[in-house]
Design a protein around this motif. Structure first.
Motif, PDB file in Angstrom:
ATOM      1  N   VAL A   1       0.872  -1.175   0.000  1.00 59.10           N
ATOM      2  CA  VAL A   1       0.000   0.000   0.000  1.00 59.10           C
ATOM      3  C   VAL A   1       0.912   1.227   0.000  1.00 59.10           C
ATOM      4  N   LEU A   2       0.694   2.106  -0.952  1.00 60.89           N
ATOM      5  CA  LEU A   2       1.532   3.312  -1.059  1.00 60.89           C
ATOM      6  C   LEU A   2       0.768   4.514  -0.511  1.00 60.89           C
TER       7      LEU A   2
ATOM      8  N   VAL B   1       4.006   1.432   2.452  1.00 66.68           N
ATOM      9  CA  VAL B   1       5.232   2.099   2.040  1.00 66.68           C
ATOM     10  C   VAL B   1       4.965   3.555   1.682  1.00 66.68           C
ATOM     11  N   GLU B   2       6.014   4.356   1.803  1.00 67.63           N
ATOM     12  CA  GLU B   2       5.994   5.706   1.263  1.00 67.63           C
ATOM     13  C   GLU B   2       6.887   5.699   0.030  1.00 67.63           C
ATOM     14  N   GLY B   3       6.806   6.779  -0.735  1.00 66.18           N
ATOM     15  CA  GLY B   3       7.599   6.835  -1.958  1.00 66.18           C
ATOM     16  C   GLY B   3       9.077   6.557  -1.716  1.00 66.18           C
ATOM     17  N   ARG B   4       9.583   7.074  -0.592  1.00 63.95           N
ATOM     18  CA  ARG B   4      11.026   6.924  -0.339  1.00 63.95           C
ATOM     19  C   ARG B   4      11.410   5.497   0.013  1.00 63.95           C
TER      20      ARG B   4
ATOM     21  N   LEU C   1      -2.353   7.759  -3.407  1.00 65.72           N
ATOM     22  CA  LEU C   1      -2.045   9.160  -3.687  1.00 65.72           C
ATOM     23  C   LEU C   1      -2.418   9.447  -5.129  1.00 65.72           C
ATOM     24  N   ASP C   2      -2.632  10.696  -5.420  1.00 64.75           N
ATOM     25  CA  ASP C   2      -3.136  11.074  -6.727  1.00 64.75           C
ATOM     26  C   ASP C   2      -2.117  10.832  -7.830  1.00 64.75           C
ATOM     27  N   ASP C   3      -2.640  10.683  -9.058  1.00 61.48           N
ATOM     28  CA  ASP C   3      -1.798  10.430 -10.224  1.00 61.48           C
ATOM     29  C   ASP C   3      -0.535  11.284 -10.229  1.00 61.48           C
ATOM     30  N   HIS C   4      -0.730  12.585 -10.056  1.00 60.78           N
ATOM     31  CA  HIS C   4       0.391  13.499 -10.280  1.00 60.78           C
ATOM     32  C   HIS C   4       1.508  13.382  -9.261  1.00 60.78           C
ATOM     33  N   PHE C   5       1.228  12.712  -8.140  1.00 60.11           N
ATOM     34  CA  PHE C   5       2.272  12.556  -7.128  1.00 60.11           C
ATOM     35  C   PHE C   5       3.004  11.235  -7.267  1.00 60.11           C
TER      36      PHE C   5
ATOM     37  N   VAL D   1       9.184  11.911 -12.460  1.00 64.91           N
ATOM     38  CA  VAL D   1       9.733  11.843 -13.811  1.00 64.91           C
ATOM     39  C   VAL D   1       8.596  11.655 -14.811  1.00 64.91           C
ATOM     40  N   GLY D   2       7.755  10.659 -14.566  1.00 62.51           N
ATOM     41  CA  GLY D   2       6.675  10.346 -15.492  1.00 62.51           C
ATOM     42  C   GLY D   2       5.708  11.498 -15.665  1.00 62.51           C
ATOM     43  N   PHE D   3       5.472  12.235 -14.569  1.00 64.85           N
ATOM     44  CA  PHE D   3       4.515  13.334 -14.653  1.00 64.85           C
ATOM     45  C   PHE D   3       5.197  14.691 -14.684  1.00 64.85           C
ATOM     46  N   LYS D   4       6.501  14.687 -14.765  1.00 58.86           N
ATOM     47  CA  LYS D   4       7.256  15.946 -14.825  1.00 58.86           C
ATOM     48  C   LYS D   4       6.791  16.927 -13.740  1.00 58.86           C
ATOM     49  N   SER D   5       6.673  16.415 -12.547  1.00 56.98           N
ATOM     50  CA  SER D   5       6.198  17.284 -11.468  1.00 56.98           C
ATOM     51  C   SER D   5       7.335  17.572 -10.498  1.00 56.98           C
ATOM     52  N   GLU D   6       7.070  18.496  -9.593  1.00 55.24           N
ATOM     53  CA  GLU D   6       8.062  18.882  -8.595  1.00 55.24           C
ATOM     54  C   GLU D   6       7.931  18.027  -7.345  1.00 55.24           C
ATOM     55  N   SER D   7       6.925  17.155  -7.363  1.00 60.99           N
ATOM     56  CA  SER D   7       6.618  16.414  -6.146  1.00 60.99           C
ATOM     57  C   SER D   7       7.807  15.614  -5.642  1.00 60.99           C
ATOM     58  N   MET D   8       7.961  15.613  -4.323  1.00 62.46           N
ATOM     59  CA  MET D   8       9.054  14.858  -3.723  1.00 62.46           C
ATOM     60  C   MET D   8       8.558  13.541  -3.141  1.00 62.46           C
ATOM     61  N   ILE D   9       7.247  13.302  -3.162  1.00 61.60           N
ATOM     62  CA  ILE D   9       6.772  12.115  -2.451  1.00 61.60           C
ATOM     63  C   ILE D   9       6.611  10.904  -3.354  1.00 61.60           C
ATOM     64  N   GLY D  10       6.859  11.067  -4.650  1.00 58.36           N
ATOM     65  CA  GLY D  10       6.636   9.951  -5.554  1.00 58.36           C
ATOM     66  C   GLY D  10       7.855   9.059  -5.722  1.00 58.36           C
TER      67      GLY D  10
END
Lengths: 336, 503
Positions: free
Chosen positions: B245-246, B270-273, B300-304, B308-317
């Motif tokens: 479970v993420l 698990v968390e992203g890290r 968590l939502d798609d964008h997180f 890389v895949g979503f080109k976002s600034e998110s640090m949790i993915g």
């Protein structure tokens, strides 16, 4: 058996926090009574000794509190800036446990959560003013309830082992500190009264065990020997170190001599095969400090081997994730 | 206690029986699930009302205190964002359950399974098929591609068994006629199932004798059912799939639920890290090194998911996660891009989609909905703004909702302007006079409006509907907004066995 490295680390620290809260309450309980009897002149020195033993002089100075019973107890019990205060330790233990809910039995979580909620609900300032002993008793009971719930309900897997490893490591260190703070006030060559030694025993919950072993004789060698070397008393330094060593072996039976086990084994043997007179004739404070330094090395070695082990396995072809900054405090933020 | 004592004791409390609390119960002009319009109990509530009637007011108060203590000590909480950031709150469970008889539930269950089947076919058609529904004009293409939930990143990510929506929460309401209507679909990360299971556990503790008088379909197998569904969508190469479970982490408002699900399934939380992608394979970092992960139930939502895949600034993915999924080395559930199918602008087309993919008529009707981007609808919407409910198409949790009849002129002016500026961003619906269920209010009992979020699990080989679901109740008198973030509570929801079925 294997588990998430982050979970292992959080359990290890949850164990340390709970034991730290309990042992800080024990230290304060004994010191509080001692400084009352010491009188105002010596009271300051008693408190300062305690700060030194806990390596918290600088943090305390920064807090701007007065070096007296009120200033020091509130600093060690409830100060939010003091990472070693009881309130913070319980809060961190609970924060870690909240992140481990799926690994803990419901009863263990409830014990931790209830300790936190009850402490939040108490008027700590008033407790300290009116009946500090009751507050310390409450903390000790709450921590023992937590450890009891763990012992009664947790599966004996690596999660349990890392939790108990944290407890044992912290306990070994804090028992050293308990002895150190006391031996500063009552040097071994002085003429201590039974009251002095019985207070030390009491703070380690060792009175009955000691009396049954040595009868009611206030012999410093016996008292110190008991708290350092007892094979049978679960809060002695030797007992904690041996327990920690055993836990590491169970976590990793194949590993042979890992760094953490090597240090623990050396410490344990150093106590096991040494007569108490040697420890006392020598520089006891230096021994105690050396033990504390070794405990720190054990914790570092454990972290390196189990909490960051995966780093060495990566030969990444893809991009890799760095831990998110500021998302969450790491478990081991306390200075030891 | 004799009845005369009961009455002479009046409001002093201790001798008041719950049955007297129901004496003044006002059915009102709504559909009441417990009582017929004449005030007589409906048959499936009779056993319950007789049993609870024997409780004194003091006993009920004591149960309420036990309930509060239980929820607090078990840490069954959600975290509040905004002003009281970080504050943990419990979702208040009303002491009076909602009861649904077997025959009514059977119809709902069939309708839910049908709907989720069609929505999965639609998603698969869109992202991994020929987009036939769009090609055949069932749903306008512009509507699909303009949806916030439509995700180009989802193309080419295989969904074993065609299960893109593995966990669905379909919000239902009952109207004045007592019929069930679909209010909205939640196909991304519907939450609330932990309250369903915990509410039942607490209810069994508080009223063991009363629950024992009923034959209630259980809900505590949810963890096992979810695990079975997740394992059914593992990459075909995984023989004994590892499921995790993420979660975004302990500060997420639904963290309790994430931990609950991991615990119930015996899966790692698990968390992203904790995850790392190496050569399109996902691993978790353990005490003994890296361990492969096959199925990720992400909360968590798609964008997180993947910076890389979503080109976002998110640090949790997890960098590289999407590429691993596209390579078929890991399954992400629910799949990426499901938001397009629970877009409220697509919602009006779901009955058509059911007809299109399954050749069946929708068993559960939609609420009458107006689409402001259709000129003739827009005219109606603007004219009847004070009678309709306006919703943002991408919103959830009741945020941004404007209920015409109770809105101020200023609110109506604002929403009118917003609709004219961006008609695609809103839908308008007829106000549903939500059904009511007796609810403990202060020292009495009164009817309060409810909705229902049932949970539907899709596997590669079938669909399972969890009996009942999360009943949310608007505790404020007259309120139609049931969201927990908007001052709602919940009710344990009992689906009874048919008298012929074995419990």
């Amino acid at each position: 058996m294997t588990m998430l490295a982050r979970h292992a680390e959080d359990l290890f620290w949850a164990g340390r926090y709970v034991e730290r809260a309990q042992d800080t309450a024990r230290l304060l309980d004994v010191t509080y009574n001692e400084q009352i009897e010491a009188g105002p002149v010596f009271a300051r020195k008693t408190w300062f000794d305690l700060l030194q033993v806990l390596s918290l002089e600088a943090t305390f100075a920064a807090s701007g509190r007065r070096l007296d019973a009120e200033g020091l107890t509130s600093f060690l019990v409830a100060d939010r800036e003091n990472p070693g205060s009881i309130v913070i330790a319980i809060e961190r233990a609970r924060e870690n446990a909240r992140g481990l809910r799926e690994l803990l039995s419901t009863e263990l979580w409830e014990a931790i959560n209830n300790a936190y909620l009850s402490l939040q609900a108490r008027d700590v300032a008033r407790d300290l003013d009116e009946h500090p002993a009751q507050l310390y008793a409450f903390v000790k009971t709450a921590c023992q309830t937590i450890l009891g719930a763990a012992a009664e309900t947790m599966n004996r897997d690596d999660g349990w082992r890392f939790l108990m490893l944290g407890v044992q490591v912290e306990r070994a260190e804090m028992t050293c500190r308990l002895i150190e703070v006391h031996s500063r006030r009552v040097p071994a060559d002085a003429h201590p009264t039974m009251a002095d030694w019985s207070r030390l025993l009491e703070s380690a919950a060792a009175t009955e065990a000691y009396v049954r072993t040595y009868a009611a004789s206030p012999d410093p060698a016996h008292v110190l020997g008991f708290l350092l070397l007892s094979r049978t008393f679960p809060r002695s330094v030797f007992y904690s170190l041996r327990a920690a060593e055993q836990i590491l072996q169970n976590i990793d039976p194949e590993s042979g001599m890992s760094e953490a086990r090597r240090i623990l084994g050396r410490m344990r043997a150093g106590l096991e095969f040494r007569a108490i007179d040697e420890l006392l004739d020598d520089d006891l404070p230096a021994h105690l400090e050396a033990l504390q330094t070794d405990v720190l090395d054990v914790a570092t070695a454990v972290a390196h081997r189990y909490f960051r082990m995966a780093e060495g396995d990566l030969h990444l072809t893809a991009v890799r994730g760095e831990p998110a900054e500021g998302v969450r405090l790491p478990g081991g933020v306390l200075s030891s | 206690v004799t009845s005369s004592e009961t009455h002479t004791a009046g409001t002093s409390g201790s001798f008041v029986l719950a049955r007297d609390l129901f004496a003044d119960y006002d059915v009102g002009s709504f559909f009441d699930e417990a009582a017929a319009p004449d005030g007589k109990p409906r048959s499936h509530y009779r056993t319950y009302l007789d049993a609870i009637g024997e409780f004194s007011l003091d006993e009920l108060r004591r149960r309420a205190r036990m309930r509060d203590a239980t929820f607090r000590s078990r840490g069954i909480t959600f975290t509040v964002y905004g002003d009281d950031a970080g504050l943990e709150k419990t979702l208040l469970m009303d002491l009076i359950p909602r009861i649904i008889p077997a025959d009514e539930w059977a119809a709902v269950e069939a309708g839910l399974a049908q709907r989720v089947r069609a929505l999965n076919l639609f998603l698969e058609d869109l992202y991994d098929g020929q987009r036939e529904a769009v090609r055949d004009g069932i749903v306008p293409e512009w509507l699909v591609v303009s949806s916030d939930g439509f995700s180009r990143e989802a193309f080419g990510i295989p969904a074993p068994g065609g299960v893109r929506c593995l966990v669905a929460g379909i919000d239902l309401v009952r109207g004045a006629d007592g019929g069930f209507y679909v209010l909205e679909d939640n196909l991304r990360n519907p939450s609330g199932i932990s309250y369903v299971v915990e509410n039942r556990a607490v209810m069994n503790r508080l009223f063991p004798r009363i629950t024992g008088l009923h034959r209630i379909r259980p809900v505590d197998h949810y963890g096992a059912s979810l695990l079975r569904a997740l394992r059914s969508v593992a990459p075909p190469t995984a023989s004994d799939p590892t499921v995790v479970v993420l979660t975004p982490g302990v500060f997420n408002s639904a963290y309790f639920e994430h931990a609950f699900l991991a615990r119930e399934m015996g899966a790692e939380l698990v968390e992203g890290r904790d995850l790392v992608v190496d050569d399109h394979t996902v691993f978790m970092r353990t005490t003994t090194g890296l361990r492969r992960v096959d199925v990720i139930y992400r909360r968590l939502d798609d964008h997180f998911l993947d910076p890389v895949g979503f080109k976002s600034e998110s640090m949790i993915g997890v960098p590289g996660l999407l590429a691993a999924a596209r390579a078929g080395r890991v399954t992400i559930a629910n799949a990426v891009g499901n938001g397009v199918a629970d877009d409220k602008g697509v919602y009006p087309f779901v009955p058509e989609l059911i007809r299109y993919y399954l050749g069946e008529e929708a068993l559960l009707p939609n609420v009458a909905t107006y689409l402001p981007w259709e000129p003739d609808h827009l005219e109606i919407v603007l004219e009847r703004l004070d009678q309709l409910v306006v919703k943002p198409v991408a919103g959830s949790g009741g945020y941004g909702l404007v209920i015409g009849p109770s809105a101020t002129d200023e609110e109506l002016d604002t929403i009118r302007r917003q609709i004219l500026e961006d008609p695609r961003a809103f839908i308008a619906q007829e106000v549903v006079q939500l059904s009511r269920v007796p609810t403990q209010i202060g020292d009495g009992v009164a009817g309060r409006h409810v909705d229902l979020r049932p949970f539907v699990l899709a596997r590669s080989d079938g669909i399972e509907v969890i009996p009942g679901g999360l009943t949310r109740v608007a505790l404020r008198e007259g309120s139609l907004v049931v969201n927990s973030s908007q001052g709602g509570g919940s009710k344990d929801t009992w689906v009874l066995y048919d008298s012929g079925e074995m419990g």
